[in-house]
Every structure is written in C-alpha cells, then in structure tokens.
Write an enzyme that holds these catalytic residues in place. Structure first.
Site, PDB file in Angstrom:
ATOM      1  N   CYS A 190      84.728 -33.544  65.469  1.00  0.00           N
ATOM      2  CA  CYS A 190      83.816 -33.800  66.583  1.00  0.00           C
ATOM      3  C   CYS A 190      84.474 -34.738  67.591  1.00  0.00           C
ATOM      4  CB  CYS A 190      82.512 -34.415  66.087  1.00  0.00           C
ATOM      5  SG  CYS A 190      81.333 -34.723  67.428  1.00  0.00           S
ATOM      6  N   HIS A 257      90.227 -26.085  64.614  1.00  0.00           N
ATOM      7  CA  HIS A 257      89.885 -25.857  66.013  1.00  0.00           C
ATOM      8  C   HIS A 257      91.159 -26.096  66.813  1.00  0.00           C
ATOM      9  CE1 HIS A 257      86.663 -26.247  69.355  1.00  0.00           C
ATOM     10  NE2 HIS A 257      87.836 -25.952  69.898  1.00  0.00           N
ATOM     11  N   ALA A 314      81.151 -20.490  67.930  1.00  0.00           N
ATOM     12  CA  ALA A 314      80.099 -21.463  68.190  1.00  0.00           C
ATOM     13  C   ALA A 314      79.370 -21.133  69.490  1.00  0.00           C
ATOM     14  CB  ALA A 314      80.691 -22.882  68.229  1.00  0.00           C
TER      15      ALA A 314
END
Length: 434
Positions: A190, A257, A314
């Site tokens: 995150c 990611h 996502a």
C-alpha cells in the site's frame, strides 16, 4: 429420519469471545462464533454510510448461531502447514489443491468485500482477496471484525489480507481467520499516505528486518500458508533481493505489483512486467502479477510475457466486474476492433446483481455507494442529475438504488459491455468442415 443440519451458515462473522478476566496474550483457547446476522436500528447520531445494509430475511427472524471452540497450536510450534515435505513442495501442493487459479480479485480497501467478490466469482474470477484489514484494530474491535470481514462457504479460494508492523499483533489477527481462508496475506504494497502515517504497507520497504519478522512469525505458527503482496523497488536487483528474502522467511506465494511505491497513479505509470518476470524466474514459489490489466487480452498477454501463475485485477474490476468473463467496457474497444459486439450485458445489470448479493450478505452502505458510483460512472456522465440525486442521499436504501437503475433505463441510457464475437469463427469452421 432426522435431517442433518448444515455445517455452515451463509454468512460468517468471526468474533473472539471476551475472557472474563484479563489474561496473557494467546494463553487461552479461542471461541469462534458463526452467526446469521441480524441488524438493529442504528443510534441516531451514527454516520448512515457506516451502517450495515439490512437484510429483511435476517431482521424478520430470530438470530441463529453456533459456537465453535478451537484450541490453537501453541506459539512457537510449527503449524500443520509446515509439517512434512520441503517449503517449495508444500507451496506448490497447496496452490495445486486450490486449482491453480489464474484470474484473481485484488485486495481493495472497502471494495473487495464479500458481495463484490461473489459477483466477480460469478463472472470468471477464480480466487479473491479480502480488503486490507488493520491487524491491531481487528484484534481489538469486535464491531470492526464483524463488519469488515465476512465470508461464506462459496467464497473460496480466499486470501485474507492484513496490514501490520508488529509480529505478535499480526499473528493474533491471523489466528482469528485462518480457519476461513486459504492464505493469510501481508500487505507490503500500500503506497497511500495513510499507510505512511500508520507505518505499514509499502513503507515497510525501508525496514526489511521487520518485514522478515512478520513473515517468519506467521509461517512458523499458522495452519495455512502465508502470502505477501509487494511493490517493486526502483532498482531490479533490490526487488529480487527483497522477493528472495520473503521466500526464505517462509512466504508461500508472492503477488508483485509492477510499480514502485511512488508510482501511485496507474494511468500515469505503466506496471513493469519485466520486473515481475524477473521475480518469477528468481523464486521457487507461485508468483502473481498485478498491474496494466484492462481486459482479458491484457490478462493473457501478462501470463505469456511474465510466465506468472496468476493475474490480479483491481481498478478495472470496479468498473467491470465481468472482466474475467471476457467482457470489456467501451473505453477499451478500439474503432478498428470490429470483432467486439454488444455482449448483452451492461453495468446496470451488474449493479442489480450486486445489490441482490448485498441483501444476502450485508455490508456497510459506504461500500455499496462506492460500487454504484464506479459501475455506473459512464452512465452518470450521460445523466449527471441522477448522480447528483444519489449524492444527495444521506441514507441509502435498496429501494432507492433499484429505482435509480430503473430511472436510468427510462431515460434511455445504456452503455453495453462488449465481448468478442465468435460467430464468424464458427461460421468459418463450418465452411471448412463442409
């Protein structure tokens, strides 16, 4: 003959029953409660969007519950998952047992909740992550646990994701959910300011010893495997060292990611599939890719170019939960792609399906509001007054939301989802066969 009772209720809320007296952490067995949820009237000063949407079938009947007492394995002793063959054989055996899912719903705060996961599963998703859960709040706050983590027996394979910066707190949170998931996942990716303030997610990339201790703590004590989700470093060599450290610490699956911590804007920065491919080649555990997924052609290209074992989506799923079934939005159909036709499905159809799932699996209204905005964004651009009416609602109801969809249709709005037309291929095949 007496009929046997079902083993699971449709909706699981997991709570640790309070001890009558304070005792040392982890010293007592857990008492897990599975409940068919009822929802009472909210306090008058409550934020309406934070309330659970109610289910008439639940509120009209009596609450039904069943308690399960489970004694966790003692701290410091290996969990069942660690017993037996080598780490890599265990990792692959577990992944294979799950069917080696390739199409996966990524973790999204307030957005990858149970009704949305179930909608995506209907349209081709083969596994899913929960939203990121805050490990400390999860251990301390029963209301947070009951509202933010719900599941059902059809909700598998399932990754439950936590953010954390303390190994013991993370383990306590993970112990509460390990019986209801296939992986406990650590959020190491995150990049948002809230993660910086809370010192978790991608901001732990500056403290690799702490990251290692988080993984080791779970890998040594849980009965399910540990997975991690990361972002890449600016330098490939640092990314590879990071990934290898996680694998050595006991991580059984790694999702990568392909953007750095500073590359927050997915539209501005392309994910680095080459870095993901390098990680896949470096590790001996399953590796998943995240980034640059707009439609199924991107999914197939990512699988081919990186050799990863699965792909996460996502943002695109929020607009188009039917992505993994081969549907794409108008934005991703070029003028020269004549083989894409109206798929006889649109986002209003998906909103109605989602609302029905929310009636079955209640979640806070803020999540529902967010999904309606995302799925109907193109429609609202054509009829902005309908969006304004939605925004004006301080308290949502299912009746209002269903009527909102009806109103859009009455206004003549329809933005179809597109799907590749295979009729031409079939006709060609028939001609060849003749």
């Amino acid at each position: 003959m007496n009929k046997s009772k079902p083993l699971l209720f449709p909706l699981l809320h997991i709570n640790l029953l309070p001890n009558p007296k304070p005792k040392p952490l982890f010293s007592n067995p857990m008492a897990l409660t599975l409940t068919r949820t009822t929802h009472s009237d909210p306090p008058p000063n409550a934020d309406a969007d934070d309330l659970l949407c109610s289910n008439p079938q639940h509120t009209q009947g009596e609450q039904s519950s069943s308690s399960l007492d489970e004694t966790p394995s003692s701290i410091g002793s290996p969990g069942k998952y660690l017993i037996g063959v080598s780490q890599f054989e265990r990792a692959w055996a577990h992944w294979t047992k799950l069917g080696r899912p390739k199409f996966i719903v990524a973790p999204m705060v307030d957005n990858s909740e149970l009704p949305f996961r179930m909608l995506c599963r209907k349209y081709g998703a083969e596994a899913a992550y929960t939203p990121m859960l805050h490990s400390r709040i999860f251990t301390e706050n029963p209301k947070y646990r009951s509202e933010e983590f719900t599941t059902c027996k059809e909700d598998r394979p399932l990754f439950v994701q936590f953010c954390a910066n303390d190994p013991d707190t993370l383990l306590e949170a993970a112990r509460r959910v390990e019986s209801y998931c296939d992986y406990v996942d650590i959020n190491l990716g995150c990049p948002q300011r809230i993660a910086k303030r809370g010192y978790y997610g991608a901001f732990l990339m500056d403290n690799l010893p702490l990251v290692k201790s988080l993984v080791e703590k779970l890998a040594s004590n849980l009965n399910v495997p540990v997975s991690c989700k990361i972002r890449v470093f600016p330098k490939l060599e640092d990314t590879l060292k990071y990934a290898k450290m996680l694998e050595d610490a006991g991580c059984s699956l790694l999702a990568v990611h392909g953007r750095t911590r500073d590359e927050k804007d997915g539209k501005k920065f392309r994910a680095d599939w080459n870095a993901i491919k390098a990680v896949k080649n470096e590790l001996r555990i399953p590796v998943l890719a995240n980034g640059n997924i707009r439609h199924m052609e991107d999914v197939q290209n990512c699988l081919e170019e990186t050799s990863v074992d699965g792909v996460l989506s996502a943002e695109t799923l929020l607009e188009n939960p039917a992505l993994f079934a081969g549907f794409r939005t108008t934005d991703w159909v070029a003028d020269n792609e004549k083989d894409f036709v109206d798929g006889k499905l649109d986002q209003a159809d998906l909103v109605v399906e989602y609302l029905k799932l929310c009636e079955k699996y209640p979640v806070p209204w803020r999540m529902i509001r967010s999904h309606v905005h995302k799925m109907l964004g193109d429609w609202f651009r054509l009829q902005p007054q309908v969006r304004e009416d939605l925004n004006a609602q301080s308290r949502l109801t299912f009746e209002f939301l269903y009527s909102l969809v009806d109103r859009l249709r009455e206004l003549g709005v329809r933005v179809p989802l597109h799907r590749k037309d295979t009729s031409g291929a079939r006709e060609s095949a028939e001609v060849i066969a003749i």
